[in-house]
Motif scaffolding. Structure first.
Motif, PDB file in Angstrom:
ATOM      1  N   LEU A 162     -38.258  31.136  58.596  1.00 12.29           N
ATOM      2  CA  LEU A 162     -37.663  31.077  57.267  1.00 12.29           C
ATOM      3  C   LEU A 162     -36.322  30.336  57.302  1.00 12.29           C
ATOM      4  O   LEU A 162     -36.028  29.518  56.424  1.00 12.29           O
ATOM      5  CB  LEU A 162     -37.470  32.484  56.707  1.00 12.29           C
ATOM      6  N   VAL A 163     -35.503  30.641  58.304  1.00 12.70           N
ATOM      7  CA  VAL A 163     -34.221  29.936  58.454  1.00 12.70           C
ATOM      8  C   VAL A 163     -34.464  28.448  58.649  1.00 12.70           C
ATOM      9  O   VAL A 163     -33.796  27.602  58.035  1.00 12.70           O
ATOM     10  CB  VAL A 163     -33.414  30.508  59.633  1.00 12.70           C
ATOM     11  N   ASN A 164     -35.438  28.117  59.485  1.00 18.02           N
ATOM     12  CA  ASN A 164     -35.725  26.708  59.772  1.00 18.02           C
ATOM     13  C   ASN A 164     -36.448  26.011  58.622  1.00 18.02           C
ATOM     14  O   ASN A 164     -36.622  24.791  58.656  1.00 18.02           O
ATOM     15  CB  ASN A 164     -36.560  26.597  61.053  1.00 18.02           C
ATOM     16  N   ASN A 165     -36.847  26.785  57.615  1.00 25.55           N
ATOM     17  CA  ASN A 165     -37.504  26.231  56.437  1.00 25.55           C
ATOM     18  C   ASN A 165     -36.565  25.344  55.627  1.00 25.55           C
ATOM     19  O   ASN A 165     -36.996  24.483  54.887  1.00 25.55           O
ATOM     20  CB  ASN A 165     -38.046  27.368  55.570  1.00 25.55           C
ATOM     21  N   GLY A 166     -35.246  25.569  55.769  1.00 23.60           N
ATOM     22  CA  GLY A 166     -34.291  24.632  55.188  1.00 23.60           C
ATOM     23  C   GLY A 166     -33.402  25.174  54.098  1.00 23.60           C
ATOM     24  O   GLY A 166     -32.277  24.727  53.954  1.00 23.60           O
ATOM     25  N   ALA A 167     -33.859  26.127  53.306  1.00 22.93           N
ATOM     26  CA  ALA A 167     -33.036  26.662  52.226  1.00 22.93           C
ATOM     27  C   ALA A 167     -32.202  27.828  52.745  1.00 22.93           C
ATOM     28  O   ALA A 167     -32.504  28.428  53.765  1.00 22.93           O
ATOM     29  CB  ALA A 167     -33.926  27.131  51.075  1.00 22.93           C
ATOM     30  N   GLY A 168     -31.124  28.147  52.025  1.00 25.22           N
ATOM     31  CA  GLY A 168     -30.315  29.296  52.403  1.00 25.22           C
ATOM     32  C   GLY A 168     -31.069  30.591  52.155  1.00 25.22           C
ATOM     33  O   GLY A 168     -32.115  30.612  51.492  1.00 25.22           O
ATOM     34  N   LEU A 169     -30.557  31.684  52.668  1.00 19.21           N
ATOM     35  CA  LEU A 169     -31.209  32.977  52.533  1.00 19.21           C
ATOM     36  C   LEU A 169     -30.583  33.773  51.392  1.00 19.21           C
ATOM     37  O   LEU A 169     -29.372  33.763  51.198  1.00 19.21           O
ATOM     38  CB  LEU A 169     -31.084  33.783  53.824  1.00 19.21           C
ATOM     39  N   SER A 170     -31.422  34.487  50.664  1.00 14.81           N
ATOM     40  CA  SER A 170     -30.939  35.415  49.644  1.00 14.81           C
ATOM     41  C   SER A 170     -30.363  36.652  50.321  1.00 14.81           C
ATOM     42  O   SER A 170     -30.509  36.846  51.534  1.00 14.81           O
ATOM     43  CB  SER A 170     -32.087  35.825  48.720  1.00 14.81           C
ATOM     44  N   GLU A 226     -31.453  39.688  50.091  1.00 22.98           N
ATOM     45  CA  GLU A 226     -32.570  40.446  50.672  1.00 22.98           C
ATOM     46  C   GLU A 226     -33.034  39.809  51.970  1.00 22.98           C
ATOM     47  O   GLU A 226     -33.313  40.509  52.956  1.00 22.98           O
ATOM     48  CB  GLU A 226     -33.733  40.508  49.678  1.00 22.98           C
ATOM     49  N   GLU A 227     -33.116  38.497  51.989  1.00 19.19           N
ATOM     50  CA  GLU A 227     -33.575  37.799  53.191  1.00 19.19           C
ATOM     51  C   GLU A 227     -32.574  37.921  54.326  1.00 19.19           C
ATOM     52  O   GLU A 227     -32.959  38.014  55.496  1.00 19.19           O
ATOM     53  CB  GLU A 227     -33.859  36.339  52.856  1.00 19.19           C
ATOM     54  N   ARG A 228     -31.283  37.928  54.002  1.00 19.15           N
ATOM     55  CA  ARG A 228     -30.268  38.151  55.043  1.00 19.15           C
ATOM     56  C   ARG A 228     -30.461  39.529  55.682  1.00 19.15           C
ATOM     57  O   ARG A 228     -30.370  39.670  56.912  1.00 19.15           O
ATOM     58  CB  ARG A 228     -28.855  38.041  54.457  1.00 19.15           C
ATOM     59  N   ASN A 229     -30.725  40.528  54.854  1.00 21.46           N
ATOM     60  CA  ASN A 229     -30.945  41.864  55.394  1.00 21.46           C
ATOM     61  C   ASN A 229     -32.207  41.917  56.247  1.00 21.46           C
ATOM     62  O   ASN A 229     -32.246  42.610  57.275  1.00 21.46           O
ATOM     63  CB  ASN A 229     -31.035  42.882  54.259  1.00 21.46           C
ATOM     64  N   MET A 230     -33.224  41.194  55.837  1.00 22.83           N
ATOM     65  CA  MET A 230     -34.452  41.125  56.642  1.00 22.83           C
ATOM     66  C   MET A 230     -34.191  40.465  57.984  1.00 22.83           C
ATOM     67  O   MET A 230     -34.710  40.902  59.023  1.00 22.83           O
ATOM     68  CB  MET A 230     -35.530  40.372  55.871  1.00 22.83           C
ATOM     69  N   LEU A 231     -33.393  39.400  57.973  1.00 23.45           N
ATOM     70  CA  LEU A 231     -33.021  38.734  59.226  1.00 23.45           C
ATOM     71  C   LEU A 231     -32.325  39.715  60.157  1.00 23.45           C
ATOM     72  O   LEU A 231     -32.624  39.781  61.359  1.00 23.45           O
ATOM     73  CB  LEU A 231     -32.107  37.550  58.918  1.00 23.45           C
ATOM     74  N   SER A 232     -31.397  40.482  59.594  1.00 25.01           N
ATOM     75  CA  SER A 232     -30.652  41.457  60.387  1.00 25.01           C
ATOM     76  C   SER A 232     -31.575  42.524  60.961  1.00 25.01           C
ATOM     77  O   SER A 232     -31.488  42.866  62.147  1.00 25.01           O
ATOM     78  CB  SER A 232     -29.564  42.106  59.530  1.00 25.01           C
ATOM     79  N   ILE A 233     -32.474  43.047  60.141  1.00 29.38           N
ATOM     80  CA  ILE A 233     -33.401  44.085  60.590  1.00 29.38           C
ATOM     81  C   ILE A 233     -34.275  43.576  61.723  1.00 29.38           C
ATOM     82  O   ILE A 233     -34.469  44.247  62.738  1.00 29.38           O
ATOM     83  CB  ILE A 233     -34.276  44.567  59.416  1.00 29.38           C
ATOM     84  N   ALA A 234     -34.802  42.364  61.561  1.00 35.76           N
ATOM     85  CA  ALA A 234     -35.707  41.807  62.566  1.00 35.76           C
ATOM     86  C   ALA A 234     -35.032  41.657  63.915  1.00 35.76           C
ATOM     87  O   ALA A 234     -35.507  42.177  64.942  1.00 35.76           O
ATOM     88  CB  ALA A 234     -36.240  40.456  62.082  1.00 35.76           C
ATOM     89  N   TYR A 235     -33.908  40.958  63.933  1.00 35.04           N
ATOM     90  CA  TYR A 235     -33.257  40.683  65.212  1.00 35.04           C
ATOM     91  C   TYR A 235     -32.627  41.941  65.811  1.00 35.04           C
ATOM     92  O   TYR A 235     -32.670  42.145  67.033  1.00 35.04           O
ATOM     93  CB  TYR A 235     -32.232  39.562  65.054  1.00 35.04           C
ATOM     94  N   LYS A 236     -32.053  42.792  64.953  1.00 33.33           N
ATOM     95  CA  LYS A 236     -31.433  44.001  65.476  1.00 33.33           C
ATOM     96  C   LYS A 236     -32.477  44.933  66.084  1.00 33.33           C
ATOM     97  O   LYS A 236     -32.234  45.561  67.131  1.00 33.33           O
ATOM     98  CB  LYS A 236     -30.659  44.724  64.378  1.00 33.33           C
ATOM     99  N   SER A 237     -33.644  45.034  65.460  1.00 33.86           N
ATOM    100  CA  SER A 237     -34.700  45.894  65.991  1.00 33.86           C
ATOM    101  C   SER A 237     -35.182  45.389  67.347  1.00 33.86           C
ATOM    102  O   SER A 237     -35.387  46.172  68.280  1.00 33.86           O
ATOM    103  CB  SER A 237     -35.874  45.968  65.004  1.00 33.86           C
ATOM    104  N   VAL A 238     -35.363  44.075  67.457  1.00 39.44           N
ATOM    105  CA  VAL A 238     -35.816  43.487  68.722  1.00 39.44           C
ATOM    106  C   VAL A 238     -34.765  43.673  69.813  1.00 39.44           C
ATOM    107  O   VAL A 238     -35.070  44.066  70.947  1.00 39.44           O
ATOM    108  CB  VAL A 238     -36.152  41.993  68.525  1.00 39.44           C
ATOM    109  N   VAL A 239     -33.505  43.402  69.475  1.00 45.11           N
ATOM    110  CA  VAL A 239     -32.439  43.485  70.472  1.00 45.11           C
ATOM    111  C   VAL A 239     -32.133  44.930  70.840  1.00 45.11           C
ATOM    112  O   VAL A 239     -31.938  45.254  72.019  1.00 45.11           O
ATOM    113  CB  VAL A 239     -31.176  42.763  69.961  1.00 45.11           C
ATOM    114  N   ASN A 240     -32.092  45.814  69.853  1.00 53.14           N
ATOM    115  CA  ASN A 240     -31.741  47.205  70.152  1.00 53.14           C
ATOM    116  C   ASN A 240     -32.762  47.884  71.038  1.00 53.14           C
ATOM    117  O   ASN A 240     -32.405  48.750  71.851  1.00 53.14           O
ATOM    118  CB  ASN A 240     -31.551  47.998  68.858  1.00 53.14           C
TER     119      ASN A 240
END
Length: 236
Positions: free
Chosen positions: A31-39, A41-55
């Motif tokens: 989604l980030v590489n898709n080119g448009a900025g994140l809303s 909601e999408e910023r929170n989804m980004l945080s959830i995804a990476y934080k869950s994987v890293v934690n």
């Protein structure tokens, strides 16, 4: 592009609901590489995804380190260390991937959006902090310097552009103070920052709408808990 973007968001949400966070991470990277900025909601989804994987890797690495410290058999200890190194390598890879997205795409695109800029700078500080937790002494100095730079810049923007009760302003103050305590070992600076953020916000908390009040009050409670725990450590 709109349909493709909608499909990526849908699959990311599906992965989240299925608790398949490694797949959610891949969708959010796309989604980030898709080119448009994140809303928002999408910023929170980004945080959830990476934080869950890293934690999950942070938790596993800490558990393995405990086993390694208690193992008296040198052969077994060596195998445990090798496994810990593998997990930490996965953690480092994910952190570096997100930092690349932040530096190359997300932060430059957020120059006119104060909330997004603080959000991304907080994330940048967080993931440099996670690297500092696992890197050796030779690499930790750079991690710490980058971490402090991101948190400092983000907190400056937050103080200039966001109210003292804003959850992002409180959140970056919370995490910056944790960095000062756990990475720098500077209890006085950590307490000073946490106390100032708490005091600035608490007197204006009652004026917030219910949803914002709930979110901000939760972070204030974490700030208060940390201040109490750090004071207790000194007393002990």
């Amino acid at each position: 592009m709109g349909d493709a973007r909608d499909d990526i968001v849908f699959m990311a949400k599906l992965a989240e609901q299925s608790e398949r966070y490694d797949e959610m991470q891949e969708h959010m990277k796309a989604l980030v590489n898709n080119g448009a900025g994140l809303s928002s909601e999408e910023r929170n989804m980004l945080s959830i995804a990476y934080k869950s994987v890293v934690n999950s890797r942070r938790s596993t690495a800490r558990m393995i380190s405990g086993l390694e410290a208690r193992e008296s058999d040198e052969t077994k200890a060596s195998k445990i260390k090798e496994y810990r190194t593998k997990v930490e390598g996965e953690l480092v890879h994910v952190c570096n991937e997100l930092l690349g997205l932040l530096n190359n795409t997300l932060i430059p695109a957020a120059s006119s959006n104060d909330e997004a800029k603080v959000f991304y700078l907080k994330m940048k500080g967080d993931y440099w902090r996670y690297l500092a937790e696992v890197h050796t002494e030779s690499s930790r100095a750079k991690d710490s310097e980058e971490c402090q730079s991101a948190y400092s810049e983000g907190l400056t923007v937050a103080k200039e552009k966001l109210p003292s009760t804003h959850s992002l302003r409180l959140g970056i103050a919370l995490n910056y103070s944790v960095y000062m305590m756990e990475i720098l070992g500077s209890k006085d600076k950590a307490c000073e920052l946490a106390q100032a953020a708490f005091d600035d916000a608490v007197e204006n908390l009652e004026s917030l709408p219910e949803d914002q009040y709930r979110e901000s009050s939760q972070i204030l409670q974490l700030l208060r808990d940390n201040l109490q725990n750090w004071a207790n450590k000194e007393a002990a």
